[in-house]
Motif scaffolding. Structure first.
Motif, PDB file in Angstrom:
ATOM      1  N   LEU A   1      27.298 -52.050  43.954  1.00 15.83           N
ATOM      2  CA  LEU A   1      26.746 -50.701  43.996  1.00 15.83           C
ATOM      3  C   LEU A   1      26.560 -50.232  45.437  1.00 15.83           C
ATOM      4  CD1 LEU A   1      24.189 -50.892  41.063  1.00 15.83           C
ATOM      5  CD2 LEU A   1      26.336 -49.594  41.121  1.00 15.83           C
ATOM      6  N   LYS A   2      26.148 -51.125  46.313  1.00 10.59           N
ATOM      7  CA  LYS A   2      25.974 -50.762  47.726  1.00 10.59           C
ATOM      8  C   LYS A   2      27.312 -50.359  48.341  1.00 10.59           C
ATOM      9  CE  LYS A   2      23.643 -52.160  51.942  1.00 10.59           C
ATOM     10  NZ  LYS A   2      22.797 -53.180  52.577  1.00 10.59           N
ATOM     11  N   GLN A   3      28.372 -51.051  47.979  1.00 12.11           N
ATOM     12  CA  GLN A   3      29.709 -50.692  48.461  1.00 12.11           C
ATOM     13  C   GLN A   3      30.109 -49.310  47.962  1.00 12.11           C
ATOM     14  OE1 GLN A   3      32.185 -53.923  47.129  1.00 12.11           O
ATOM     15  NE2 GLN A   3      31.891 -55.094  49.015  1.00 12.11           N
ATOM     16  N   ARG A   4      29.824 -49.046  46.707  1.00 11.31           N
ATOM     17  CA  ARG A   4      30.149 -47.739  46.139  1.00 11.31           C
ATOM     18  C   ARG A   4      29.367 -46.632  46.843  1.00 11.31           C
ATOM     19  NH1 ARG A   4      30.301 -48.437  39.643  1.00 11.31           N
ATOM     20  NH2 ARG A   4      30.717 -46.194  39.810  1.00 11.31           N
ATOM     21  N   LEU A   5      28.106 -46.901  47.158  1.00 12.26           N
ATOM     22  CA  LEU A   5      27.302 -45.927  47.898  1.00 12.26           C
ATOM     23  C   LEU A   5      27.884 -45.692  49.286  1.00 12.26           C
ATOM     24  CD1 LEU A   5      23.784 -47.160  46.784  1.00 12.26           C
ATOM     25  CD2 LEU A   5      24.799 -44.919  46.242  1.00 12.26           C
ATOM     26  N   ALA A   6      28.313 -46.750  49.944  1.00 12.00           N
ATOM     27  CA  ALA A   6      28.911 -46.645  51.280  1.00 12.00           C
ATOM     28  C   ALA A   6      30.202 -45.826  51.245  1.00 12.00           C
ATOM     29  CB  ALA A   6      29.172 -48.037  51.852  1.00 12.00           C
ATOM     30  N   GLN A   7      30.862 -45.818  50.102  1.00  9.27           N
ATOM     31  CA  GLN A   7      32.098 -45.041  49.947  1.00  9.27           C
ATOM     32  C   GLN A   7      31.814 -43.601  49.530  1.00  9.27           C
ATOM     33  OE1 GLN A   7      34.250 -47.452  47.143  1.00  9.27           O
ATOM     34  NE2 GLN A   7      34.772 -48.996  48.677  1.00  9.27           N
ATOM     35  N   GLY A   8      30.527 -43.247  49.436  1.00  9.99           N
ATOM     36  CA  GLY A   8      30.179 -41.861  49.191  1.00  9.99           C
ATOM     37  C   GLY A   8      29.744 -41.511  47.780  1.00  9.99           C
ATOM     38  N   GLU A   9      29.638 -42.498  46.901  1.00  7.79           N
ATOM     39  CA  GLU A   9      29.187 -42.174  45.544  1.00  7.79           C
ATOM     40  C   GLU A   9      27.718 -41.743  45.560  1.00  7.79           C
ATOM     41  OE1 GLU A   9      30.516 -44.106  42.007  1.00  7.79           O
ATOM     42  OE2 GLU A   9      31.904 -45.363  43.157  1.00  7.79           O
ATOM     43  N   ASP A  10      27.352 -40.963  44.575  1.00 11.19           N
ATOM     44  CA  ASP A  10      26.027 -40.363  44.496  1.00 11.19           C
ATOM     45  C   ASP A  10      24.977 -41.377  44.040  1.00 11.19           C
ATOM     46  OD1 ASP A  10      24.292 -37.967  44.478  1.00 11.19           O
ATOM     47  OD2 ASP A  10      24.211 -38.381  42.323  1.00 11.19           O
ATOM     48  N   PHE A  11      23.909 -41.524  44.849  1.00 12.99           N
ATOM     49  CA  PHE A  11      22.841 -42.475  44.550  1.00 12.99           C
ATOM     50  C   PHE A  11      22.201 -42.157  43.202  1.00 12.99           C
ATOM     51  CE2 PHE A  11      18.793 -44.557  44.647  1.00 12.99           C
ATOM     52  CZ  PHE A  11      18.978 -45.692  45.420  1.00 12.99           C
ATOM     53  N   ALA A  12      21.876 -40.897  42.974  1.00 11.07           N
ATOM     54  CA  ALA A  12      21.198 -40.506  41.731  1.00 11.07           C
ATOM     55  C   ALA A  12      22.044 -40.850  40.504  1.00 11.07           C
ATOM     56  CB  ALA A  12      20.878 -39.017  41.758  1.00 11.07           C
ATOM     57  N   ARG A  13      23.332 -40.596  40.573  1.00 13.25           N
ATOM     58  CA  ARG A  13      24.216 -40.873  39.440  1.00 13.25           C
ATOM     59  C   ARG A  13      24.290 -42.373  39.160  1.00 13.25           C
ATOM     60  NH1 ARG A  13      29.040 -42.228  37.870  1.00 13.25           N
ATOM     61  NH2 ARG A  13      29.956 -42.610  39.894  1.00 13.25           N
ATOM     62  N   LEU A  14      24.414 -43.173  40.218  1.00 15.27           N
ATOM     63  CA  LEU A  14      24.469 -44.626  40.044  1.00 15.27           C
ATOM     64  C   LEU A  14      23.140 -45.166  39.521  1.00 15.27           C
ATOM     65  CD1 LEU A  14      26.559 -45.743  43.151  1.00 15.27           C
ATOM     66  CD2 LEU A  14      27.324 -45.494  40.781  1.00 15.27           C
ATOM     67  N   ALA A  15      22.031 -44.603  39.998  1.00 16.93           N
ATOM     68  CA  ALA A  15      20.713 -45.033  39.513  1.00 16.93           C
ATOM     69  C   ALA A  15      20.577 -44.750  38.021  1.00 16.93           C
ATOM     70  CB  ALA A  15      19.601 -44.335  40.296  1.00 16.93           C
ATOM     71  N   ARG A  16      20.965 -43.552  37.597  1.00 14.91           N
ATOM     72  CA  ARG A  16      20.871 -43.193  36.172  1.00 14.91           C
ATOM     73  C   ARG A  16      21.713 -44.125  35.311  1.00 14.91           C
ATOM     74  NH1 ARG A  16      21.474 -38.017  38.263  1.00 14.91           N
ATOM     75  NH2 ARG A  16      23.638 -37.978  37.584  1.00 14.91           N
ATOM     76  N   LYS A  17      22.873 -44.510  35.815  1.00 18.82           N
ATOM     77  CA  LYS A  17      23.806 -45.309  35.018  1.00 18.82           C
ATOM     78  C   LYS A  17      23.485 -46.800  35.020  1.00 18.82           C
ATOM     79  CE  LYS A  17      28.681 -45.937  34.105  1.00 18.82           C
ATOM     80  NZ  LYS A  17      30.035 -45.506  34.386  1.00 18.82           N
ATOM     81  N   TYR A  18      23.044 -47.346  36.170  1.00 20.92           N
ATOM     82  CA  TYR A  18      22.950 -48.798  36.301  1.00 20.92           C
ATOM     83  C   TYR A  18      21.544 -49.372  36.452  1.00 20.92           C
ATOM     84  CZ  TYR A  18      27.969 -48.545  36.918  1.00 20.92           C
ATOM     85  OH  TYR A  18      29.301 -48.307  36.722  1.00 20.92           O
ATOM     86  N   SER A  19      20.587 -48.592  36.905  1.00 17.64           N
ATOM     87  CA  SER A  19      19.262 -49.154  37.186  1.00 17.64           C
ATOM     88  C   SER A  19      18.561 -49.613  35.919  1.00 17.64           C
ATOM     89  CB  SER A  19      18.385 -48.128  37.906  1.00 17.64           C
ATOM     90  OG  SER A  19      17.153 -48.726  38.280  1.00 17.64           O
ATOM     91  N   GLN A  20      17.850 -50.739  36.026  1.00 19.45           N
ATOM     92  CA  GLN A  20      17.069 -51.298  34.931  1.00 19.45           C
ATOM     93  C   GLN A  20      15.625 -50.800  34.948  1.00 19.45           C
ATOM     94  OE1 GLN A  20      18.690 -53.532  32.657  1.00 19.45           O
ATOM     95  NE2 GLN A  20      20.356 -52.603  33.811  1.00 19.45           N
TER      96      GLN A  20
END
Length: 92
Positions: free
Chosen positions: A20-39
């Motif tokens: 996920l950190k790599q995806r964030l470094a490539q410009g993906e949206d933090f909020a979207r990744l949090a909604r999808k993957y965070s526990q």
């Protein structure tokens, strides 16, 4: 009293946090990744933890929130809950 505001993503494994950190470094949206993957229940708020005061969270997370650079993805950091990626966006 000091306070801060931060967002985080909580996952079960270090490997998942690193991806996920790599995806964030490539410009993906933090909020979207949090909604999808965070526990964490904060995923419903895009990972936002709201206003935080010292003593509210576990030490490893507080150390990031109150000591590390703003607007940078920190982690993965391990706690008893799993592995966190943290972005601090305000501190007073």
């Amino acid at each position: 009293m000091r306070s801060a505001m931060a967002k985080h993503i909580l996952v079960k494994t270090k490997a998942e946090a690193e991806k996920l950190k790599q995806r964030l470094a490539q410009g993906e949206d933090f909020a979207r990744l949090a909604r999808k993957y965070s526990q964490c229940p904060s995923r419903k708020k895009d990972g936002d933890l709201g206003k935080i005061f010292p003593g509210q969270l576990v030490k490893p997370i507080e150390n990031i929130i109150f000591r590390k650079a703003l607007l940078k993805v920190h982690g993965p950091v391990k706690t008893q809950f799993g592995f966190h990626l943290v972005v601090v966006y305000f501190r007073s």
